[in-house]
Design a protein around this motif. Sequence first.
Motif, mmCIF file in Angstrom:
data_model
loop_
_atom_site.group_PDB
_atom_site.id
_atom_site.type_symbol
_atom_site.label_atom_id
_atom_site.label_comp_id
_atom_site.label_asym_id
_atom_site.label_seq_id
_atom_site.Cartn_x
_atom_site.Cartn_y
_atom_site.Cartn_z
ATOM 1 N N LEU A 103 -7.951 -2.043 -0.818
ATOM 2 C CA LEU A 103 -6.816 -1.238 -1.255
ATOM 3 C C LEU A 103 -6.155 -0.655 -0.012
ATOM 4 N N GLU B 144 -2.169 -0.615 2.601
ATOM 5 C CA GLU B 144 -0.783 -0.980 2.881
ATOM 6 C C GLU B 144 -0.736 -2.289 3.654
ATOM 7 N N GLU C 173 -4.223 -9.656 -7.592
ATOM 8 C CA GLU C 173 -3.447 -8.701 -6.805
ATOM 9 C C GLU C 173 -2.711 -7.763 -7.743
ATOM 10 N N SER C 174 -2.761 -6.457 -7.448
ATOM 11 C CA SER C 174 -2.116 -5.473 -8.316
ATOM 12 C C SER C 174 -1.661 -4.281 -7.488
ATOM 13 N N ARG C 175 -0.856 -3.425 -8.103
ATOM 14 C CA ARG C 175 -0.410 -2.173 -7.495
ATOM 15 C C ARG C 175 -0.782 -1.029 -8.434
ATOM 16 N N VAL D 144 -1.264 -1.878 -2.278
ATOM 17 C CA VAL D 144 -1.653 -3.085 -2.996
ATOM 18 C C VAL D 144 -3.175 -3.172 -3.035
ATOM 19 N N GLU D 145 -3.702 -3.624 -4.154
ATOM 20 C CA GLU D 145 -5.143 -3.851 -4.302
ATOM 21 C C GLU D 145 -5.362 -5.340 -4.518
ATOM 22 N N VAL D 146 -6.129 -5.957 -3.625
ATOM 23 C CA VAL D 146 -6.386 -7.393 -3.703
ATOM 24 C C VAL D 146 -7.874 -7.614 -3.895
ATOM 25 N N ASN E 255 2.765 4.228 -5.257
ATOM 26 C CA ASN E 255 3.360 3.306 -6.222
ATOM 27 C C ASN E 255 4.167 4.010 -7.310
ATOM 28 N N ARG F 77 -2.434 -11.698 5.520
ATOM 29 C CA ARG F 77 -1.834 -10.366 5.619
ATOM 30 C C ARG F 77 -2.803 -9.431 6.336
ATOM 31 N N ARG G 186 4.446 0.558 -0.509
ATOM 32 C CA ARG G 186 3.590 0.505 -1.683
ATOM 33 C C ARG G 186 2.153 0.182 -1.283
ATOM 34 N N VAL H 47 -3.924 -5.806 6.191
ATOM 35 C CA VAL H 47 -3.908 -4.689 5.256
ATOM 36 C C VAL H 47 -4.560 -3.487 5.915
#
Length: 581
Positions: free
Chosen positions: A78, A80, A144-146, A67-69, A297, A119, A65, A121
């Motif tokens: 944005l 992996e 944090e979102s996807r 992820v956007e942090v 996603n 992490r 997926r 990314v």
Amino acid sequence: MSMPLRTSPVEPRKRSRARGGTSLLSQGENMLWLTSGALAVCTVMIVGFLVLVLVQGASTFWPGRLVEVTLDDGRVFLGEVTRTEQFTPTPEIVAAWSDTARERYQRESAGHDGKSTRRLVRTGNFELTGTHFEWVDDVAIVRESRPDWAVLFERRAWGRFYGVPKEFRIDGNAAATQPSAVWREFRRHHHAVSTRFERRYQLQKHDFGKLHARAERARLEAKKVETQYGAASAQYETARRMLEGEVRAIESQQRTLEEEIRLLDEENARYEIVLTTSSGEAAPLPLADVVRAFPANQLSTTSKLGVYGSRWKEFLTEDPREANSEGGVLPAIVGTVIMTLLMSIAVVPFGVLAALYLREYAKAGVVVSAVRIAINNMAGVPSIVFGVFGLGFFCYIIGGSLDQAFFAEKLPNPTYGRGGVLWAALTLALLTLPVVVVSTEEALAAVPRSMREGSYACGASKWQTIRRIVLPRAMPGIMTGFILAMARGAGEVAPLMLVGAVKLAPDLPLDGVAPYLHPDRSFMHLGFHIYDVGFQSQNSEAGKPMVFTTTLLLIAIIAVLNVTAVWIRTRLRRRFVGGTF
């Protein structure tokens, strides 16, 4: 009157020990446990290694997926998440955090010995950010979102690109502006664009390559005639006119190919997709640069399996790209298999014949003992020494002599006087020769002497006895040596770096152009590919998963070769051993 028997004070202890049985030391139980424990440790180490390579290598291509942090300093990433780890932040790192991040760190690390979590990314977009990966501290994350429409683009150059579809353009005009509509347009046109790009690639690599090879052959023919008869001879004048005619024909065909390539490029240039990056920047991306794309996603399990299979297919059937950190390894697979087979063809006959002479014909003496000592010592020589020998003897001496005798018109550009798959195979054959000789000698020695004597008693000669009695009985042992030599030679890397293995070889040692097998060509090797991706790649983090995947592939190829050799050994055993008396 009988005297009472006196008992020694030692006897009760003897009787009690007899009743209790013998000690573990005398029964050898301690050695049983020691040897079985050693076997268990070895088995666990081997199985653990194979499981690690299998899990890491097989999971490399599974799509994850996106992820956007958002960090407390306003930066947005944005991509992996490739791995998560705990670390002890230095005072400089803590000082760079915001007050909120420091408070969170002090609160969360109280029971964790001052450790924090971060992490790695994979953010991609290298031409915009100048980096492929970013470390993100969890204490600095505020959101944090996807995103549903975060799309991963795998490109032919510059690595991966992450963004949200904003606009699809045809001839510079917007054909769609909503993410869903943009994605539909992308899927509708991308296959045709990829087909045209593949056609362009085939024209540039194969068709232009054939024309270049024709021109080079014509030039060398003319030069050869000039060397033999002189520049003022009638033969050279005829050869020169033929060369000029061939060059004109080749240039005409080149112009036709260039025109076709230009039309393909113009058609593909009409299509591009505009993406919104995590920083809010709009970035146009030509469709011809995209190998594969998917909204990570939104993928179902079936869609993920499709992406997984597509990546494996590309890995096994395509050429590498991005400094070998992406794309396929087909040239390395072909190079590894061809080199291993050539090495096996070279080492087995000479090793078996040498062992036959030492065991069956040579008389015991100082010379034979010295030869055996030398063979045993060869097994302990570092492999890089064989590489230096192969470079000096095979490449420079033998190859240089062949160039002088048969390819003088190509000098000073060497043909065989440089690294190639033939010299690499012969170098590794020399490296693995002791394995074949020693295993063959042991197999010959294991044949009962009574079988030889029975053959002689029936009137057979020495060679007939060896051919009909000894060799069939020794064949399983000989094949065992062949398997060990093949397995070791296929995994060697150090000598190959000196005698033919290269980072990228566009021309395979085996192709569809006569004479089909080209022993003078350099080649790619899976072992060298692992070293190059793991330690020489500019994008080392992206190359780490490829190291495990390539290692898994190399183990699989060696296993297939070994299983094939074991199958041949079994058939030979049934044919020869079962047919003897």
